[in-house]
Design a protein around this motif. Structure first.
Motif, PDB file in Angstrom:
ATOM      1  N   PRO A 389     -31.190  44.144  -2.799  1.00 19.91           N
ATOM      2  CA  PRO A 389     -31.128  43.622  -1.055  1.00 19.91           C
ATOM      3  C   PRO A 389     -29.969  44.038  -0.405  1.00 19.91           C
ATOM      4  O   PRO A 389     -29.430  43.570  -0.624  1.00 19.91           O
ATOM      5  N   LEU A 390     -30.076  44.880   0.940  1.00 18.44           N
ATOM      6  CA  LEU A 390     -28.989  45.348   1.372  1.00 18.44           C
ATOM      7  C   LEU A 390     -29.064  43.691   2.539  1.00 18.44           C
ATOM      8  O   LEU A 390     -29.906  42.841   3.189  1.00 18.44           O
ATOM      9  N   GLU A 391     -27.565  43.807   2.475  1.00 14.37           N
ATOM     10  CA  GLU A 391     -27.099  41.778   3.188  1.00 14.37           C
ATOM     11  C   GLU A 391     -26.775  42.903   4.443  1.00 14.37           C
ATOM     12  O   GLU A 391     -26.152  43.930   4.411  1.00 14.37           O
ATOM     13  N   PRO A 392     -26.679  41.436   5.384  1.00 18.36           N
ATOM     14  CA  PRO A 392     -25.624  41.501   6.521  1.00 18.36           C
ATOM     15  C   PRO A 392     -23.757  41.920   6.295  1.00 18.36           C
ATOM     16  O   PRO A 392     -23.520  40.920   4.905  1.00 18.36           O
ATOM     17  N   GLY A 393     -22.979  42.974   7.161  1.00 18.65           N
ATOM     18  CA  GLY A 393     -22.392  43.334   7.334  1.00 18.65           C
ATOM     19  C   GLY A 393     -21.792  44.487   7.607  1.00 18.65           C
ATOM     20  O   GLY A 393     -22.927  45.462   7.714  1.00 18.65           O
ATOM     21  N   ALA A 394     -20.738  45.882   7.203  1.00 20.02           N
ATOM     22  CA  ALA A 394     -21.012  46.296   7.491  1.00 20.02           C
ATOM     23  C   ALA A 394     -21.488  47.685   7.246  1.00 20.02           C
ATOM     24  O   ALA A 394     -22.280  48.090   8.446  1.00 20.02           O
ATOM     25  N   LEU A 395     -22.005  47.862   6.228  1.00 18.82           N
ATOM     26  CA  LEU A 395     -22.838  48.792   5.620  1.00 18.82           C
ATOM     27  C   LEU A 395     -24.080  48.423   6.495  1.00 18.82           C
ATOM     28  O   LEU A 395     -24.860  49.354   7.038  1.00 18.82           O
ATOM     29  N   ARG A 396     -24.459  47.423   6.652  1.00 18.61           N
ATOM     30  CA  ARG A 396     -26.060  47.267   7.203  1.00 18.61           C
ATOM     31  C   ARG A 396     -25.977  47.641   8.761  1.00 18.61           C
ATOM     32  O   ARG A 396     -26.741  48.200   9.523  1.00 18.61           O
ATOM     33  N   ALA A 498     -16.404  48.621  14.030  1.00 19.63           N
ATOM     34  CA  ALA A 498     -14.937  49.251  14.765  1.00 19.63           C
ATOM     35  C   ALA A 498     -15.644  50.497  14.882  1.00 19.63           C
ATOM     36  O   ALA A 498     -16.276  51.358  14.132  1.00 19.63           O
ATOM     37  N   VAL A 499     -14.929  51.672  15.926  1.00 23.08           N
ATOM     38  CA  VAL A 499     -14.899  52.722  16.303  1.00 23.08           C
ATOM     39  C   VAL A 499     -13.400  53.239  15.564  1.00 23.08           C
ATOM     40  O   VAL A 499     -12.223  52.324  16.539  1.00 23.08           O
ATOM     41  N   GLY A 542     -16.876  49.878  28.906  1.00 21.64           N
ATOM     42  CA  GLY A 542     -15.201  50.126  27.667  1.00 21.64           C
ATOM     43  C   GLY A 542     -16.022  49.826  26.397  1.00 21.64           C
ATOM     44  O   GLY A 542     -15.315  49.505  25.248  1.00 21.64           O
ATOM     45  N   GLY A 543     -16.982  49.727  26.418  1.00 22.81           N
ATOM     46  CA  GLY A 543     -17.381  48.876  24.645  1.00 22.81           C
ATOM     47  C   GLY A 543     -17.158  50.110  23.509  1.00 22.81           C
ATOM     48  O   GLY A 543     -16.752  51.117  23.606  1.00 22.81           O
ATOM     49  N   SER A 544     -18.279  49.912  22.674  1.00 26.06           N
ATOM     50  CA  SER A 544     -18.226  50.598  21.577  1.00 26.06           C
ATOM     51  C   SER A 544     -18.377  52.096  21.291  1.00 26.06           C
ATOM     52  O   SER A 544     -18.700  52.685  21.280  1.00 26.06           O
ATOM     53  N   ASP A 548     -24.219  46.148  18.555  1.00 24.26           N
ATOM     54  CA  ASP A 548     -24.290  45.548  16.604  1.00 24.26           C
ATOM     55  C   ASP A 548     -25.627  45.692  16.205  1.00 24.26           C
ATOM     56  O   ASP A 548     -26.530  45.787  17.043  1.00 24.26           O
ATOM     57  N   ALA A 549     -26.754  44.645  15.484  1.00 21.62           N
ATOM     58  CA  ALA A 549     -27.570  44.399  14.214  1.00 21.62           C
ATOM     59  C   ALA A 549     -28.441  43.915  16.161  1.00 21.62           C
ATOM     60  O   ALA A 549     -29.258  43.879  15.601  1.00 21.62           O
TER      61      ALA A 549
END
Length: 1012
Positions: A389-396, A498-499, A542-544, A548-549
């Motif tokens: 299962p896909l866990e929380p984090g950058a990839l998710r 981040a960008v 000024g945001g990204s 996010d999730a």
């Protein structure tokens, strides 16, 4: 509107009349069309929109036709001669022979009429299934109606692939081109316009008119129906045409050949029998002459299966109706025999081999790859990485942004209706809506986004963009399109929260990921975004540029407008434009598609139908080669073909249309023999592939759905149109229509076609088995009358083993009900375990002739032994009995054996006891035949009519037991045949087939290295 206006204005020459005036003349509102009630009234007034068909023969003509067969005429002559002889001899009592033969002729005519009626009803039912459809505007709503229900004043709505249902004056046309070759002979499609013509012009130059029977090659339009039925231009041509004779099919020709052959043989035998009787017995009275003549005529009539064509028509019609219940609608009965002989199936990929439901299976971002499970439009599945299962984090986070932004930059809608998930719009776009539901939190995170503008997709730009405003008033541009194109407009890439700048290295890595998706046969789409302060209500944040999730990844929920329906199952009317803080609509352009942040790409595929791989395996088992011909990418085509089993993994890749163009005729023919996957092909390639296969002697079935597929479908031996996605033009050109667009249905139709042909061979085998028994019984009974004791036991001047009326009775009882019952026999032999039948393969082969002779001899020997057994003289010491009793016993044994051969004839190799009671109609026909024979032997009026005598218990027991000999002899013969087949198979000797025919089930390339 019910006012008829002045129709004469519209009908004088509507091409010279303004469209608005035509509408007024026909009393129709161009914006709403006719009302349903008015359309019904006009249909009753003008009649159905159909060309006049050949007048149906009246009943008296059909009855008369039953007596025009040469053999029936012979019987009528025999009746006349019998009556004349009866009068010459003093007209004592009743002319029994004439009455009985006349009754049999009438009963035979009744059976013929019933069989014809059943065939007509079946064909009529098929014509209803294949009715052409038209789209019209009625009561302000678009409706699909049968073209036969079109009426003057209807508003025809025309689209690419539609068959024009009636003559009409164009109201509007957008890039509309009509193929009018069927009417004018013009080979090129004609560009149409709604502009009124200034002066009269020939039919082919009336650019503001459309005509019944033509086809929309391109574009769209609307037209007011001005003429229907025989009043159309096509109707005018129809009135000038004389009736054309329909060519007989190969099967009909074969049956006719068999009938003629048997007719010649039997006439010779009948003449020989009559001469033999004359030489042996002599002719002493006119009654003797009549007896001999009646026997010869009866023998000829009984031996030739004159009812075979009628029975064959009934069997074909019933079989086609069974196929229709399995979603394969065959338009012509004659196509069934061809379908059962198919050795190659050329099929499109999308929708036939695949579900035609684009599915996102993979997401690739800067941080890795996510796999999504589930197929089709049902939003069921889960996100995983390497199976976990896909866990929380950058990839998710990145995956949510990709799916969310792709869902909002979207014009499709997804809705659930009665438990079935359906889409409106582009299937690729809908794939994002489905995928968003598979990644928890994605849909719920975007309620604040409202669509306020868009830059539509164009094939030149290969991308589209939408502008969305958040709840706080800030705005964002969301873009999706071809990944390589999108990357050229990006300056950053999303990595986690981040960008970061899109360096050459990161760009190269992204392109490598996209290439990997393409190599895995995925269709790829990239997703990007940027903050859009120029469209924000409160200025830049000024945001990204993407939350996010928990802040909203760019997807609305079920009530927020991603095009997904709510819990009640009703689709959001505004689709992807709903939800969030919408605000004023803006008008972005290409200049706003700059400085984007690359989020990632998705791999999309149209998954194979789960039922197709087993169907392809079954086709290969039956020796039927499957070839995929598609306009899709070669890598996608090759992967799907390998997944389905069309080719083995690692075999030659798909050949493209460009590669085919580089081949000369010989190399092209070799390529078609060796390669089973063709991609990026044009319609002319499909036609050329079909022709090459046919040149190799193969029987080709070809599927298609678009207008451009029509030539290939018409050229193929069996053209198969898609019933759901197919155009009216394609359906018109095809021999068969797939109601469910499913390849597995084609394979089932091939099976059914083989079963139908097998059943035709079954009742042909059955009729010839019993008829051969009758002929041999009479012939040898006459030749060996003295040896059998017939001559010594009778005071008759002409002693016969069977009377003429008894022969006709056998023909009546055995050639009707059992033969029809065998026409609906279930599959006995495994029809898919043998190679396809050659188109020129005889219906009666050498093995069948052996069975016919063996069974016929058995029936004759057992019948003659019965005669001898119940006569005082002869070879077998028997009881003291009369000729009438002995003849009745022989007659009964022969009838019982003829009825039992129905079970024997069900298979050329398999035991008659296999599935003995699986055909309840055949069992019923057998019981009916036995009951009728008992009546003929025991009921006094029938005893007089057919010259029978009562039998005692011993006689009946012998008849029942002796009749089974035909079963045991055939069981021995079939056991020998099976043993021979096993020996041949063990020694590697293939079954004998048509010389020069390829075995088409190899499934793919044999010499991949020889092709570019």
């Amino acid at each position: 509107m019910t006012d008829q206006g002045d129709p004469s204005i519209a009908r004088s020459d509507p091409s010279l009349t303004d469209a608005a005036d035509v509408a007024r003349a026909l009393a129709v509102d161009p914006e709403t069309g006719l009302t349903a009630a008015e359309a019904a009234r006009r249909l009753a007034e003008h009649g159905p929109n159909e060309l006049r068909s050949t007048k149906k023969n009246p009943l008296w003509r059909r009855i008369l036709a039953q007596f025009t067969d040469p053999l029936i005429i012979l019987l009528l002559v025999a009746v006349a001669i019998s009556v004349v002889a009866w009068i010459v001899e003093g007209a004592h009592g009743w002319p029994i022979d004439a009455v009985v033969i006349g009754a049999i002729i009438i009963l035979n005519a009744v059976l013929g009429l019933v069989q014809e009626a059943r065939a007509e009803q079946a064909v009529a039912a098929l014509s209803v299934m294949t009715q052409a459809q038209s789209t019209v505007l009625r009561d302000g709503e678009l409706r699909t109606v049968a073209s036969a229900e079109l009426v003057p004043g209807d508003l025809l709505v025309l689209g690419e692939g539609d068959q024009v249902g009636a003559d009409g004056r164009l109201l509007r046309a957008s890039a509309l081109r009509i193929a009018e070759a069927s009417l004018t002979g013009e080979s090129e499609a004609v560009e149409k316009s709604a502009t009124t013509l200034p002066e009269p012009v020939p039919l082919g130059d009336r650019l503001d008119m459309v005509y019944k029977g033509t086809a929309v090659a391109r574009g769209t339009g609307r037209a007011i129906v001005t003429e229907t039925g025989m009043a159309t231009q096509m109707g005018a041509i129809a009135t000038m045409l004389d009736e054309t004779r329909e060519e007989a099919t190969p099967l009909q020709q074969e049956v006719g050949r068999i009938g003629r052959l048997l007719g010649r043989i039997v006439i010779v035998i009948a003449i020989v029998v009559m001469l033999t009787i004359t030489l042996i017995e002599g002719i002493r009275t006119p009654a003797d002459f009549v007896t001999i003549l009646l026997l010869g005529v009866s023998l000829a009539v009984a031996a030739v299966p004159e009812g075979l064509p009628a029975i064959m028509s009934v069997v074909l019609a019933l079989g086609v109706q069974r196929m229709a219940k399995q979603h394969a609608v065959v338009k012509q009965l004659s196509s069934v025999e061809t379908l059962g002989s198919a050795s190659v199936i050329c099929t499109d990929k999308t929708g036939t081999l695949t579900t035609n439901q684009m599915t996102i299976e993979r997401i690739v971002t800067a941080s890795g790859t996510v796999d999504l499970s589930g197929a089709g439009y049902a939003p069921i599945g889960r996100a995983a990485v390497n199976g976990e299962p896909l866990e929380p984090g950058a990839l998710r986070t990145e995956a949510q942004i990709v799916l969310g932004a792709g869902s909002l930059a979207n014009d499709a809608q997804l809705a659930e209706h009665e438990g079935v998930w359906e889409i409106e719009g582009d299937p690729t776009e809908a794939a994002f809506l489905v995928a968003a539901h598979k990644l928890d939190g994605t849909v719920e995170a975007t309620e604040q986004y409202g669509r306020i503008g868009d830059v539509p997709f164009s094939s030149e730009r290969k991308m589209m963009s939408t502008v969305h405003r958040r709840a706080d008033g800030t705005a964002v541009v969301l873009s999706k399109g071809a990944p390589d194109v999108l990357l050229e407009r990006c300056t950053g890439v999303r990595v986690g929260d981040a960008v970061v700048p899109l360096t050459p290295e990161r760009k190269a890595a992204a392109l490598a990921d996209i290439e990997a998706l393409s190599q895995a046969a995925y269709r790829t789409l990239g997703v990007a975004y940027r903050e859009a302060p120029e469209f924000g209500a409160t200025g830049p944040t000024g945001g990204s540029g993407a939350s996010d999730a928990t802040g909203g990844s760019g997807v609305s929920d079920a009530t927020g407008g991603s095009g997904v329906s709510d819990a009640a199952g009703e689709s959001d009317a505004t689709g992807a434009r709903a939800g969030g803080a919408s605000g004023p609509i803006v008008e972005p352009d290409e200049s706003h598609e700059r400085d984007l942040v690359y989020a990632g790409a998705v791999g999309i595929i149209d998954p194979p139908r789960p039922e197709v791989p087993p169907a392809i395996t079954e086709a290969h088992r039956a020796g039927v080669r499957v070839i995929m011909i598609t306009g899709d990418h070669p890598a996608t085509a090759a992967r799907i073909a390998a997944d389905l089993g069309i080719v083995e993994p690692g075999q030659a890749a798909a050949l493209t249309g460009t590669q085919l163009d580089a081949l000369d005729d010989e190399a092209f023919a070799q390529a078609v023999r060796d390669v089973s996957v063709f991609a990026r092909v044009a319609p002319e390639h499909k036609l050329r592939i079909v022709d090459a296969l046919q040149d190799d002697g193969l029987v080709v079935a070809m599927t298609g759905d678009g207008v451009n597929d029509a030539p290939a479908l018409k050229s193929a031996d069996i053209g198969i149109a898609m019933g759901i996605t197919g155009t009216e033009v394609t359906k018109e050109a095809a021999n068969m229509v797939l109601a469910d667009d499913d390849f597995a249905t084609i394979v089932e139709a091939v099976r059914e076609g083989r079963v139908i042909f097998d059943n035709i061979r079954k009742f042909l085998r059955y009729l010839l088995y019993s008829n051969m028994g009758e002929v041999l019984t009479v012939f040898f009974g006459v030749v060996f009358a003295g040896v059998l004791g017939l001559s010594d036991a009778s005071n008759e001047s002409i002693v016969l083993p069977l009377l003429a009326t008894q022969i006709l009775w056998i023909n009546l009882v055995t050639d009707s009900a059992p033969a029809l019952a065998m026409g609906v026999d279930p599959e006995i032999d495994d029809v898919m375990a043998r190679p396809p039948r050659g188109m020129h393969e005889r219906a009666i082969d050498g093995r069948m002739w052996v069975g016919i002779v063996t069974t016929g001899v058995t029936m004759a020997v057992v019948t003659l032994v019965t005669l001898d057994l119940f006569l005082p003289g002869g070879l077998i010491p028997g009881e003291t009995g009369t000729v009438d009793v002995a003849r009745t016993a022989g007659f009964t044994v022969l009838v019982f054996m003829a009825l039992l051969t129905a079970f024997v004839a069900r298979s050329a190799t398999r035991s008659a006891f296999h599935g003995l009671f699986s055909n309840r109609w055949l069992v019923g026909a057998f019981v009916l035949g036995v009951v009728l024979q008992v009546l003929v032997v025991t009921w006094a009026p029938l005893q007089v009519a057919f010259g029978t005598a009562a039998l005692d218990g011993a006689h009946w027991l012998w008849c029942a037991v002796a009749a089974t000999s035909v079963l045991w002899v055939d069981e021995i013969r079939k056991a020998f045949v099976r043993a021979t087949d096993r020996r041949r198979a063990a020694s590697g000797i293939p079954a004998v087939r048509d010389a020069g025919r390829r075995v088409a089930g190899d499934g793919g390339s044999r010499h991949p290295s020889s092709l570019p």
